[in-house]
Enzyme design. Sequence first.
Site, PDB file in Angstrom:
ATOM      1  N   ASP A   1      84.325 138.722   0.701  1.00 61.99           N
ATOM      2  CA  ASP A   1      85.263 139.791   1.065  1.00 61.99           C
ATOM      3  C   ASP A   1      86.648 139.384   0.316  1.00 61.99           C
ATOM      4  O   ASP A   1      87.086 138.355   0.524  1.00 61.99           O
ATOM      5  CB  ASP A   1      85.241 139.844   2.440  1.00 61.99           C
ATOM      6  CG  ASP A   1      86.059 141.397   2.867  1.00 61.99           C
ATOM      7  OD1 ASP A   1      85.285 142.058   3.531  1.00 61.99           O
ATOM      8  OD2 ASP A   1      87.277 141.622   2.463  1.00 61.99           O
TER       9      ASP A   1
ATOM     10  N   GLY B   1      84.944 152.052  11.683  1.00 63.66           N
ATOM     11  CA  GLY B   1      86.064 151.301  10.925  1.00 63.66           C
ATOM     12  C   GLY B   1      85.428 151.023   9.410  1.00 63.66           C
ATOM     13  O   GLY B   1      85.944 150.353   8.952  1.00 63.66           O
TER      14      GLY B   1
ATOM     15  N   HIS C   1      76.831 147.564   4.377  1.00 65.48           N
ATOM     16  CA  HIS C   1      77.270 146.110   4.362  1.00 65.48           C
ATOM     17  C   HIS C   1      77.148 145.360   5.658  1.00 65.48           C
ATOM     18  O   HIS C   1      77.561 146.125   6.711  1.00 65.48           O
ATOM     19  CB  HIS C   1      78.188 145.900   3.367  1.00 65.48           C
ATOM     20  CG  HIS C   1      79.567 146.503   3.895  1.00 65.48           C
ATOM     21  ND1 HIS C   1      79.890 147.766   3.700  1.00 65.48           N
ATOM     22  CD2 HIS C   1      80.763 145.877   4.530  1.00 65.48           C
ATOM     23  CE1 HIS C   1      81.207 147.960   3.877  1.00 65.48           C
ATOM     24  NE2 HIS C   1      81.363 146.835   4.708  1.00 65.48           N
TER      25      HIS C   1
ATOM     26  N   HIS D   1      78.756 142.296   7.611  1.00 63.05           N
ATOM     27  CA  HIS D   1      80.086 141.394   7.589  1.00 63.05           C
ATOM     28  C   HIS D   1      79.506 140.011   8.140  1.00 63.05           C
ATOM     29  O   HIS D   1      78.900 140.178   9.047  1.00 63.05           O
ATOM     30  CB  HIS D   1      81.210 141.651   8.245  1.00 63.05           C
ATOM     31  CG  HIS D   1      81.964 142.722   7.630  1.00 63.05           C
ATOM     32  ND1 HIS D   1      83.205 142.558   7.003  1.00 63.05           N
ATOM     33  CD2 HIS D   1      81.782 144.247   7.878  1.00 63.05           C
ATOM     34  CE1 HIS D   1      83.769 143.889   6.594  1.00 63.05           C
ATOM     35  NE2 HIS D   1      82.918 144.959   7.158  1.00 63.05           N
TER      36      HIS D   1
HETATM   37  P1  5GP Z   1      84.252 148.015   5.992  1.00 57.14           P
HETATM   38  O1  5GP Z   1      85.515 148.322   6.465  1.00 57.14           O
HETATM   39  O2  5GP Z   1      83.641 149.133   5.239  1.00 57.14           O
HETATM   40  O3  5GP Z   1      83.154 147.351   7.239  1.00 57.14           O
HETATM   41  O4  5GP Z   1      84.444 146.709   5.143  1.00 57.14           O
HETATM   42  C1  5GP Z   1      84.747 146.911   3.769  1.00 57.14           C
HETATM   43  C2  5GP Z   1      85.260 145.482   3.355  1.00 57.14           C
HETATM   44  O5  5GP Z   1      85.139 145.345   2.019  1.00 57.14           O
HETATM   45  C3  5GP Z   1      86.291 145.096   3.813  1.00 57.14           C
HETATM   46  O6  5GP Z   1      86.294 143.934   4.541  1.00 57.14           O
HETATM   47  C4  5GP Z   1      87.349 144.961   2.524  1.00 57.14           C
HETATM   48  O7  5GP Z   1      88.018 143.811   2.493  1.00 57.14           O
HETATM   49  C5  5GP Z   1      86.040 144.617   1.341  1.00 57.14           C
HETATM   50  N1  5GP Z   1      86.312 145.170   0.217  1.00 57.14           N
HETATM   51  C6  5GP Z   1      87.029 146.219  -0.348  1.00 57.14           C
HETATM   52  N2  5GP Z   1      87.091 146.442  -1.556  1.00 57.14           N
HETATM   53  C7  5GP Z   1      86.624 145.224  -2.137  1.00 57.14           C
HETATM   54  C8  5GP Z   1      86.312 144.770  -3.356  1.00 57.14           C
HETATM   55  O8  5GP Z   1      86.900 145.388  -4.124  1.00 57.14           O
HETATM   56  N3  5GP Z   1      85.788 143.579  -3.585  1.00 57.14           N
HETATM   57  C9  5GP Z   1      85.309 142.754  -2.372  1.00 57.14           C
HETATM   58  N4  5GP Z   1      85.039 141.357  -2.714  1.00 57.14           N
HETATM   59  N5  5GP Z   1      85.650 143.286  -1.088  1.00 57.14           N
HETATM   60  C10 5GP Z   1      86.318 144.374  -0.980  1.00 57.14           C
END
Ligand code: 5GP
Length: 146
Positions: A33, A96, A103, A105
């Site tokens: 991440d 969130g 995905h 985490h």
């Molecule tokens: P969500 O909030 O959708 O559960 O998590 C999205 C995750 O993707 C976040 O933890 C954020 O830091 C990560 N993320 C967003 N953009 C990128 C990116 O361009 N590359 C990577 N490796 N992670 C990303």
Amino acid sequence: MMSDPSCIFCRIIADQAEASFVYRDETVTAFMDINPINPGHLLVVPNRHASSLGEVNDEVGSHMFVVGRKLALALRRSGLRCDGVNLFVADGAAAGQTVFHSHLHVVPRHAGDGFGFHFPPGYARGASRADLDAVANRVCAVLEEN
Ligand code: 5GP
Ligand code: ZN
């Protein structure tokens, strides 16, 4: 849709955007991440674009967990600070989700790391058996439709 060119995770999977990869097979890819909660924070991402859990089939969904579990065990043995692990999915903006390519985490945890779930007022009051049964029945009714 196999791949969405406007989706950052699709671009990462297609090697059109940078990432630090730890695992890849024909179904999922895992990479670091970019904003880690703690060092070692990983994402397990279906190779095929799926904006939500509803678009992830059983085979892909179960494989996400299989790989997430292996990565959780690897983190514990990696020498990174990892006394515990959270596996979680944010499904929908209200939960969130900020990247709409589903995905899992994988977050290494240690005491005092400052991360945690925020519970609403009155959370620990519990619920009556009647209320719990009524809610369970609503979910069961939907499961029986399928
Ligand atoms: P969500 O909030 O959708 O559960 O998590 C999205 C995750 O993707 C976040 O933890 C954020 O830091 C990560 N993320 C967003 N953009 C990128 C990116 O361009 N590359 C990577 N490796 N992670 C990303
Ligand atoms: Zn995508």
